[in-house]
Design an enzyme around this catalytic site. Structure first.
Site, PDB file in Angstrom:
ATOM      1  N   HIS A  37       0.820  -1.278  -0.161  1.00 44.57           N
ATOM      2  CA  HIS A  37       0.016   0.067  -0.108  1.00 44.57           C
ATOM      3  C   HIS A  37       0.756   1.096  -0.003  1.00 44.57           C
ATOM      4  O   HIS A  37       1.702   1.420   1.043  1.00 44.57           O
ATOM      5  CB  HIS A  37      -0.955   0.105   1.236  1.00 44.57           C
ATOM      6  CG  HIS A  37      -1.823   1.054   1.375  1.00 44.57           C
ATOM      7  ND1 HIS A  37      -2.802   1.083   2.382  1.00 44.57           N
ATOM      8  CD2 HIS A  37      -2.150   2.186   0.543  1.00 44.57           C
ATOM      9  CE1 HIS A  37      -3.499   2.217   2.153  1.00 44.57           C
ATOM     10  NE2 HIS A  37      -3.196   2.835   0.807  1.00 44.57           N
ATOM     11  N   LYS A 255      -0.873  -8.175 -30.895  1.00 40.60           N
ATOM     12  CA  LYS A 255      -2.047  -8.622 -31.370  1.00 40.60           C
ATOM     13  C   LYS A 255      -2.012  -9.351 -32.714  1.00 40.60           C
ATOM     14  O   LYS A 255      -1.395  -8.868 -33.697  1.00 40.60           O
ATOM     15  CB  LYS A 255      -2.631  -7.062 -31.593  1.00 40.60           C
ATOM     16  CG  LYS A 255      -4.001  -6.857 -32.459  1.00 40.60           C
ATOM     17  CD  LYS A 255      -5.038  -7.364 -31.604  1.00 40.60           C
ATOM     18  CE  LYS A 255      -6.472  -6.945 -32.466  1.00 40.60           C
ATOM     19  NZ  LYS A 255      -6.680  -7.927 -33.553  1.00 40.60           N
TER      20      LYS A 255
END
Ligand code: MN
Length: 311
Positions: A37, A255
């Site tokens: 965090h 892709k």
């Protein structure tokens, strides 16, 4: 905290109200999670499932694999069980504002002999972790109540590794070696600046995938969504831009030009559809067969489908 107050008020030899001990004993392991965090001060939130909540400690330096290194762990408020899968950005103006990633997760098992409640009361927890990064025996020992000018004082504990085959006396530290999220492979922005390529390469080992599924399955068991699958779902499509986005929120992949396929898994049956709703289950049978092996009852998945001959 937990059911302590509830139990304190009752003598279970005299009342038939449940003590809550039964379900606890039936379970052999519980979830643990460590969230990294980046609030005003970077810290690791160490959480252990107990009594339906997550007992929580803030560990500024994170866990060390060196048994001689004892790390300060400040007890903080219990967090809800569902918090275990939380990863994302807490708005800066809110409490704890900053990025959160799930740094590690898995099962924790208390050492036999005492109940968890007793260990918590005595301020001495002995347990094993079976996570993706942290394994073996650990201890959490309460030292003193932190005195501060604030009205709320917090208990201080020490978190440290017990000696076993998973200990690494003298390092290297897992916090340095594996800074990434075990859920998404993401790095906090502060880590991404130093090691931008690490996240992607660490993203998907088969072990972490299987454990992720286990934990995910367990979470979904508790957060039951009984809504039926929607009849159709619009696939997420690629958008043409001039430059690829950068930063820790993105993972990049090549892709290939195939066909956009939506897979529907319902009651153990898998069907594959094109964007226009044609059933292509037979055309991509190996994909359908692979999806059948997923241990999910229902899901809608989207991916580009292509045959190796089309590349
Ligand atoms: Mn925190």
């Amino acid at each position: 905290m937990g059911l302590t107050e509830y139990r304190k008020k009752r003598d279970f030899k005299k009342t038939k109200e449940p003590s809550g001990a039964k379900s606890k004993k039936a379970k052999t392991s519980r979830l643990f999670v460590i969230q990294k965090h980046a609030a005003s001060h970077l810290h690791y939130d160490f959480r252990l499932e107990y009594d339906g909540v997550l007992k929580s400690w803030a560990v500024p330096k994170g866990p060390s694999l060196d048994p001689s290194v004892k790390r300060l762990a400040v007890e903080v408020e219990d967090h809800p069980y569902d918090y275990a899968s939380f990863e994302g950005e807490i708005p800066q103006e809110e409490y704890g504002g900053g990025e959160v990633i799930v740094w590690d997760h898995g099962d924790w098992t208390p050492a036999s002999g005492k109940t968890i409640s007793e260990m918590l009361d005595h301020g001495h927890l002995e347990f094993t972790l079976d996570g993706e990064k942290l394994r073996g025996s650990w201890a959490l020992v309460r030292t003193k109540r932190q005195t501060s000018s604030r009205a709320t004082s917090k208990h201080q504990w020490l978190l440290f590794k017990r000696s076993d085959e998973f200990a690494r006396p003298g390092g290297p530290e897992m916090t340095d070696e594996r800074p990434e999220s075990v859920l998404s492979g993401k790095l906090l922005a502060i880590d991404a600046r130093h090691a931008p390529k690490r996240a992607a390469s660490r993203k998907s080992t088969s072990k972490s995938t299987s454990k992720r599924k286990r934990v995910g399955k367990r979470l979904s068991k508790r957060v039951k969504k009984k809504d039926p699958l929607p009849a159709a779902i619009a696939p997420q499509l690629a958008r043409l831009v001039n430059e690829a986005p950068v930063g820790s929120d993105w993972l990049h992949e090549i892709k290939f030009d195939g066909y956009r396929i939506i897979a529907r898994i319902e009651a153990g049956k898998v069907r594959l559809f094109t964007r226009n709703g044609h059933d292509w289950t037979d055309k991509y049978k190996p994909i359908a067969d692979a999806l059948k092996k997923l241990k999910v009852k229902s899901a809608i998945l989207g991916k580009e489908g292509l045959k190796s001959s089309e590349i």
